[in-house]
Design a protein around this motif. Sequence first.
Motif, PDB file in Angstrom:
ATOM      1  N   SER A  27     -36.643 -19.619  -8.686  1.00 51.96           N
ATOM      2  CA  SER A  27     -37.405 -20.480  -7.797  1.00 51.96           C
ATOM      3  C   SER A  27     -38.869 -20.482  -8.193  1.00 51.96           C
ATOM      4  N   PRO A  28     -39.511 -21.641  -8.190  1.00 53.79           N
ATOM      5  CA  PRO A  28     -40.943 -21.667  -8.493  1.00 53.79           C
ATOM      6  C   PRO A  28     -41.771 -21.002  -7.407  1.00 53.79           C
ATOM      7  N   ARG A  40     -36.550 -17.250  -0.383  1.00 59.33           N
ATOM      8  CA  ARG A  40     -36.681 -18.636  -0.832  1.00 59.33           C
ATOM      9  C   ARG A  40     -35.834 -18.923  -2.052  1.00 59.33           C
ATOM     10  N   ALA A  41     -35.649 -17.970  -2.938  1.00 55.12           N
ATOM     11  CA  ALA A  41     -34.832 -18.213  -4.115  1.00 55.12           C
ATOM     12  C   ALA A  41     -33.359 -18.324  -3.738  1.00 55.12           C
ATOM     13  N   LEU A  45     -33.596 -25.157  -0.197  1.00 56.46           N
ATOM     14  CA  LEU A  45     -34.326 -26.104   0.634  1.00 56.46           C
ATOM     15  C   LEU A  45     -35.425 -26.764  -0.183  1.00 56.46           C
ATOM     16  N   PRO A  46     -35.662 -28.054   0.025  1.00 58.90           N
ATOM     17  CA  PRO A  46     -36.773 -28.711  -0.672  1.00 58.90           C
ATOM     18  C   PRO A  46     -38.110 -28.193  -0.150  1.00 58.90           C
ATOM     19  N   SER A  47     -39.147 -28.410  -0.929  1.00 58.94           N
ATOM     20  CA  SER A  47     -40.469 -27.893  -0.548  1.00 58.94           C
ATOM     21  C   SER A  47     -40.954 -28.486   0.770  1.00 58.94           C
ATOM     22  N   THR A  48     -40.571 -29.723   1.087  1.00 55.73           N
ATOM     23  CA  THR A  48     -40.988 -30.306   2.362  1.00 55.73           C
ATOM     24  C   THR A  48     -40.374 -29.554   3.532  1.00 55.73           C
ATOM     25  N   TRP A  50     -39.695 -26.351   3.538  1.00 59.02           N
ATOM     26  CA  TRP A  50     -40.449 -25.102   3.665  1.00 59.02           C
ATOM     27  C   TRP A  50     -41.784 -25.352   4.355  1.00 59.02           C
ATOM     28  N   LYS A  51     -42.412 -26.490   4.076  1.00 63.65           N
ATOM     29  CA  LYS A  51     -43.677 -26.810   4.743  1.00 63.65           C
ATOM     30  C   LYS A  51     -43.470 -26.979   6.238  1.00 63.65           C
ATOM     31  N   ILE A  52     -42.387 -27.610   6.625  1.00 65.77           N
ATOM     32  CA  ILE A  52     -42.076 -27.785   8.052  1.00 65.77           C
ATOM     33  C   ILE A  52     -41.815 -26.437   8.691  1.00 65.77           C
ATOM     34  N   ILE A  53     -41.053 -25.581   8.018  1.00 67.25           N
ATOM     35  CA  ILE A  53     -40.757 -24.243   8.546  1.00 67.25           C
ATOM     36  C   ILE A  53     -42.050 -23.450   8.727  1.00 67.25           C
ATOM     37  N   GLU A  54     -42.928 -23.498   7.745  1.00 68.65           N
ATOM     38  CA  GLU A  54     -44.196 -22.765   7.842  1.00 68.65           C
ATOM     39  C   GLU A  54     -45.054 -23.296   8.976  1.00 68.65           C
ATOM     40  N   ARG A  55     -45.092 -24.625   9.165  1.00 68.50           N
ATOM     41  CA  ARG A  55     -45.864 -25.220  10.263  1.00 68.50           C
ATOM     42  C   ARG A  55     -45.297 -24.797  11.616  1.00 68.50           C
TER      43      ARG A  55
END
Length: 120
Positions: A27-28, A40-41, A45-48, A50-55
Amino acid sequence: MPAVTSRSATSLGRTCRDTCGTPSSASPRGCCPTSDGLRRADTALPSTAWKIIERLERALAAAQAPYLDTRQAAQLTGISTVTLERWRVDGEGPPYVKLGRLVKYRRVDLDVFMESRLVS
């Protein structure tokens, strides 16, 4: 021993054995567990996403804080920031704490205020 990040591990050809054992090139974003225990690896899940999860994690942490600013109080209650500001001027709305120019709402006071408006 500190966990190996994906960037340094990839360049060294190692895996992240200290934390999850996943090859670091999987995973990058890296392979070490996040604060919520997800790897995460290990998830596709797409990066979007992960952004939603973090928000959402930030919003949850803010909602659990004992004192909230006007924006956080508005998000928690569903009342606009403008309405909360108008209520403060008019002496209405939930109780708040004022420290100089800083305005904070206690989570408990917001809960009581919302409960007092309950219609059965």
